[in-house]
Design a protein around this motif. Sequence first.
Motif, PDB file in Angstrom:
ATOM      1  N   CYS A  55      46.573  36.253  32.003  1.00  0.00           N
ATOM      2  CA  CYS A  55      45.114  36.219  31.846  1.00  0.00           C
ATOM      3  C   CYS A  55      44.536  37.626  31.760  1.00  0.00           C
ATOM      4  O   CYS A  55      43.668  37.909  30.924  1.00  0.00           O
ATOM      5  N   ILE A  59      42.363  39.453  28.712  1.00  0.00           N
ATOM      6  CA  ILE A  59      41.021  40.024  28.883  1.00  0.00           C
ATOM      7  C   ILE A  59      40.926  41.393  28.216  1.00  0.00           C
ATOM      8  O   ILE A  59      39.916  41.726  27.588  1.00  0.00           O
ATOM      9  N   GLN A  70      29.836  43.106  27.797  1.00  0.00           N
ATOM     10  CA  GLN A  70      29.875  42.636  29.181  1.00  0.00           C
ATOM     11  C   GLN A  70      30.178  43.786  30.148  1.00  0.00           C
ATOM     12  O   GLN A  70      30.821  43.602  31.181  1.00  0.00           O
ATOM     13  N   ARG A  78      29.439  44.544  37.881  1.00  0.00           N
ATOM     14  CA  ARG A  78      30.359  43.469  37.521  1.00  0.00           C
ATOM     15  C   ARG A  78      30.587  43.551  36.019  1.00  0.00           C
ATOM     16  O   ARG A  78      29.654  43.796  35.259  1.00  0.00           O
ATOM     17  N   TYR A 101      37.972  45.712  34.727  1.00  0.00           N
ATOM     18  CA  TYR A 101      37.008  44.617  34.739  1.00  0.00           C
ATOM     19  C   TYR A 101      36.757  44.304  36.200  1.00  0.00           C
ATOM     20  O   TYR A 101      37.689  44.021  36.958  1.00  0.00           O
ATOM     21  N   LEU A 103      35.130  42.342  39.465  1.00  0.00           N
ATOM     22  CA  LEU A 103      34.708  41.036  39.955  1.00  0.00           C
ATOM     23  C   LEU A 103      34.427  41.121  41.448  1.00  0.00           C
ATOM     24  O   LEU A 103      35.107  41.844  42.178  1.00  0.00           O
ATOM     25  N   GLN A 106      32.129  35.504  44.601  1.00  0.00           N
ATOM     26  CA  GLN A 106      31.266  34.724  43.723  1.00  0.00           C
ATOM     27  C   GLN A 106      30.246  33.897  44.495  1.00  0.00           C
ATOM     28  O   GLN A 106      30.597  33.085  45.346  1.00  0.00           O
ATOM     29  N   ASN A 123      29.560  36.387  39.065  1.00  0.00           N
ATOM     30  CA  ASN A 123      30.317  37.324  38.245  1.00  0.00           C
ATOM     31  C   ASN A 123      29.980  37.156  36.773  1.00  0.00           C
ATOM     32  O   ASN A 123      29.437  36.135  36.345  1.00  0.00           O
ATOM     33  N   TRP A 125      31.931  36.514  33.713  1.00  0.00           N
ATOM     34  CA  TRP A 125      33.275  36.088  33.351  1.00  0.00           C
ATOM     35  C   TRP A 125      33.538  36.376  31.877  1.00  0.00           C
ATOM     36  O   TRP A 125      32.657  36.183  31.041  1.00  0.00           O
ATOM     37  N   ARG A 127      33.868  36.063  28.364  1.00  0.00           N
ATOM     38  CA  ARG A 127      33.570  34.881  27.539  1.00  0.00           C
ATOM     39  C   ARG A 127      34.654  34.606  26.496  1.00  0.00           C
ATOM     40  O   ARG A 127      34.777  33.488  26.019  1.00  0.00           O
ATOM     41  N   ALA A 132      39.674  32.257  32.136  1.00  0.00           N
ATOM     42  CA  ALA A 132      39.757  33.350  33.106  1.00  0.00           C
ATOM     43  C   ALA A 132      39.175  32.966  34.465  1.00  0.00           C
ATOM     44  O   ALA A 132      39.785  33.253  35.506  1.00  0.00           O
ATOM     45  N   GLN A 133      38.007  32.344  34.485  1.00  0.00           N
ATOM     46  CA  GLN A 133      37.384  32.041  35.774  1.00  0.00           C
ATOM     47  C   GLN A 133      38.275  31.162  36.637  1.00  0.00           C
ATOM     48  O   GLN A 133      38.491  31.455  37.818  1.00  0.00           O
TER      49      GLN A 133
END
Length: 324
Positions: A55, A59, A70, A78, A101, A103, A106, A123, A125, A127, A132-133
């Motif tokens: 993952c 990203i 983002q 974040r 990235y 995080l 949450q 967060n 996340w 897109r 990922a979440q």
Amino acid sequence: MDHIPTIDIAPLGDASHTDFNATVQAVMDACTRIGFLSITGTGVSRDTVNNMRTCVRAIFDIDDDAKWDQAITRENYRGFIPMGFFTPNDGSGKADKYEGYKLHYQVDLDAPIRRDCALYGPNIWPRHVPRAQAVILDYWSKLDGVAHMLLGALEMGLKLPANQLRDAFHEPMTNMSLLHYPPQAPDDTGYGIHPHKDTDALTIIAPDPVGGLEVQTRDGGWITPDCPPDGFVVNIGDMLELWSGGRLKSTPHRVVNRSGQERYSFPYFAVPRHDVVVEPLLTPLPGFDRPSVHCGHWSAEIWRTNWPDETAHDATPELGTLSD
């Protein structure tokens, strides 16, 4: 100690286990002597870690324009961290050679805790990686359990009341950094991440197969943790050093990626709730003299001073920064 021990922490899950006390003592020995240990027996499967690593790669594989959409801001730390954005918090040295990235723990926009501390929130996340979440929160929840187990062992090893440390992590400011380090040239004198001490309580990281993490020994040398593929590297941060009155050691470490390969990492940083004041719970060792730290204020200052044009001042906790 000139090496980082590997400890099977499975007995910590059962106080009646015949090896429970010996495992507590082994964890304490590592945390008081070098501040790093490799752990196995966590109950976190290799598939969970591999899913997380896949993952994280996805990203960072998206194009830069999508990442910038983002990116972190001064108001919301974040999201995407650009390559070479950060230097040491004191403003010295070359920029670190990674992209990241960020995080945080949450919570929803309307969560009651946001009335007390605006640093909490949802967060951002990625897109372009819809899974990922779910993948990250699954991994995160499992490391919460590992951190809880280790904190319990440290309570016992330090002879603190049960749950005195663990109770500080209800609605915590725990966070994760997803990191991508491109390979450095053999003659590159810079760092993936400069030498530093972690400013949290406890860090847990699944070691990347390409290596690159280096830990400073008490004599000033640098060693690499020897961690099994199904293990994790754990280190004490400045907050636990402070709580313990200097008994637990927050140790300098760095990342240098001269492997010729892309390196990916996703450290978990355990940080107490925003209103917790970290101060010695035991009589400090001789010569240990550190000011107390308010977790919400500390977190806000770390957030602020990470920006290249911001500097620390008298109200900034003196945690984590090292000169090379």
